[in-house]
Design a protein around this motif. Structure first.
Motif, PDB file in Angstrom:
ATOM      1  N   UNK A  10      37.494 -33.329   1.086  1.00 29.16           N
ATOM      2  CA  UNK A  10      36.874 -32.490   2.386  1.00 29.16           C
ATOM      3  C   UNK A  10      35.663 -31.737   1.904  1.00 29.16           C
ATOM      4  N   UNK A  11      35.809 -31.041   0.609  1.00 30.53           N
ATOM      5  CA  UNK A  11      34.695 -30.283   0.143  1.00 30.53           C
ATOM      6  C   UNK A  11      34.237 -29.106   1.133  1.00 30.53           C
ATOM      7  N   UNK A  12      35.201 -28.606   1.731  1.00 29.00           N
ATOM      8  CA  UNK A  12      35.013 -27.386   2.466  1.00 29.00           C
ATOM      9  C   UNK A  12      34.500 -26.120   1.489  1.00 29.00           C
ATOM     10  N   UNK A  13      33.013 -25.639   2.239  1.00 30.24           N
ATOM     11  CA  UNK A  13      32.431 -24.852   1.582  1.00 30.24           C
ATOM     12  C   UNK A  13      30.989 -25.407   1.103  1.00 30.24           C
ATOM     13  N   UNK A  14      31.100 -26.924   1.134  1.00 28.34           N
ATOM     14  CA  UNK A  14      29.418 -27.441   0.976  1.00 28.34           C
ATOM     15  C   UNK A  14      28.834 -27.684   2.114  1.00 28.34           C
ATOM     16  N   UNK A  15      27.749 -27.059   2.408  1.00 25.69           N
ATOM     17  CA  UNK A  15      27.036 -27.558   3.785  1.00 25.69           C
ATOM     18  C   UNK A  15      27.882 -27.474   4.638  1.00 25.69           C
ATOM     19  N   UNK A  16      27.755 -28.556   5.653  1.00 24.21           N
ATOM     20  CA  UNK A  16      28.685 -28.496   6.973  1.00 24.21           C
ATOM     21  C   UNK A  16      29.870 -29.254   6.737  1.00 24.21           C
ATOM     22  N   UNK A  17      30.534 -29.475   5.511  1.00 26.98           N
ATOM     23  CA  UNK A  17      31.792 -30.062   5.356  1.00 26.98           C
ATOM     24  C   UNK A  17      32.914 -29.230   6.141  1.00 26.98           C
ATOM     25  N   UNK A  18      32.913 -27.930   6.033  1.00 29.08           N
ATOM     26  CA  UNK A  18      34.239 -27.296   6.440  1.00 29.08           C
ATOM     27  C   UNK A  18      34.075 -27.645   8.305  1.00 29.08           C
ATOM     28  N   UNK A  19      32.913 -27.556   8.967  1.00 26.84           N
ATOM     29  CA  UNK A  19      32.711 -27.859  10.294  1.00 26.84           C
ATOM     30  C   UNK A  19      33.138 -29.291  10.580  1.00 26.84           C
ATOM     31  N   UNK A  20      32.580 -30.032   9.727  1.00 27.49           N
ATOM     32  CA  UNK A  20      33.203 -31.538  10.025  1.00 27.49           C
ATOM     33  C   UNK A  20      34.931 -31.577   9.780  1.00 27.49           C
TER      34      UNK A  20
END
Length: 255
Positions: A10-20
């Motif tokens: 998921x890579x939350x914190x990388x660019x838009x990954x959290x929103x995705x």
């Protein structure tokens, strides 16, 4: 039998990954009902960089949303959950357990018996945090964890259940610096003995990302999820898997 939604990287914190990821949560909530018919299983790299505690807190809050909406969520760590992806730190091993399991006493393999399925989660990252190999992200299970896995698979309480083993690192395809180091030892233990193997880790390589390996090591279902949040536009899936259906071709991508 509960269906399984497999997510990874998921890579939350990388660019838009959290929103995705949050959009993915809303999509799952809208389409996959009732919630208690599903198990959501995340095979590591939940955050982009564990050194940023705000990324970890964001991911924990997001997963809590799924749980509040009635979904059971199972997770295991990836190399990014113990550092920045290339350089890890042992301090994050306990922190991961505290944040995601609410206890530092959790050990691996982590066994969850849910209805007719035995879910067995492996930590393929902790054993590579030694000073001499901490700069790679191949993954390693270690002899102690593998011995516990072997004993677990012979336990009477899981004999009649479907067996799902899940880990972060890739056990099959060879790619320098990426493949699980002790994959041959893992093969010796699980070959022809489990019903499904789930993992992630590869997603920047379009040839391997999201690849299906059904039948490898005598395991009927083998899935790489790639990056479910499509980090940097990489291939990724949110596969919905029904082990009560003998035909893996009936599994599908929730996208």
């Amino acid at each position: 039998m509960k269906k399984i939604i497999h997510l990874s990287d998921l890579h939350v914190g990388h660019e838009e990954c959290g929103a995705r990821f949050r959009a993915l949560i809303d999509n799952i909530t809208f389409l996959k009902q009732p919630a208690n018919n599903y198990i959501i299983l995340i095979t590591g790299d939940i955050v982009e960089n564990a050194n940023h505690i705000e990324y970890v807190e964001e991911a924990v809050d997001d997963i809590a949303q799924l749980e509040e909406r009635g979904y059971r969520v199972l997770v295991i760590p990836g190399n990014h959950d113990y550092g920045n992806g290339a350089i890890g730190d042992k301090k994050f091993v306990g922190l991961f357990k505290e944040k995601y399991f609410k206890s530092r006493e959790i050990s691996y393999p982590k066994l969850d018996l849910i209805d007719e399925i035995a879910f067995i989660g492996l930590d393929s990252t902790a054993e590579e945090l030694h000073w001499f190999d901490r700069f790679f992200c191949e993954g390693e299970l270690g002899k102690k964890q593998l011995n516990r896995l072997k004993k677990m698979l012979n336990a009477p309480e899981i004999a009649s259940r479907k067996k799902v083993v899940y880990l972060h690192h890739h056990p099959f395809d060879f790619k320098l610096g990426m493949q699980l180091r002790d994959n041959d030892d893992l093969r010796e233990i699980i070959e022809n003995k489990i019903d499904m193997l789930l993992f992630g880790h590869y997603h920047a390589d379009p040839v391997s990302a999201g690849k299906i390996f059904h039948g490898t090591w005598g395991i009927k279902r083998c899935y790489n999820a790639g990056s479910s949040t499509h980090k940097n536009g990489d291939t990724g899936f949110q596969r919905v898997i029904d082990l009560s259906n003998a035909d893996p071709r009936m599994d599908y991508d929730g996208n």
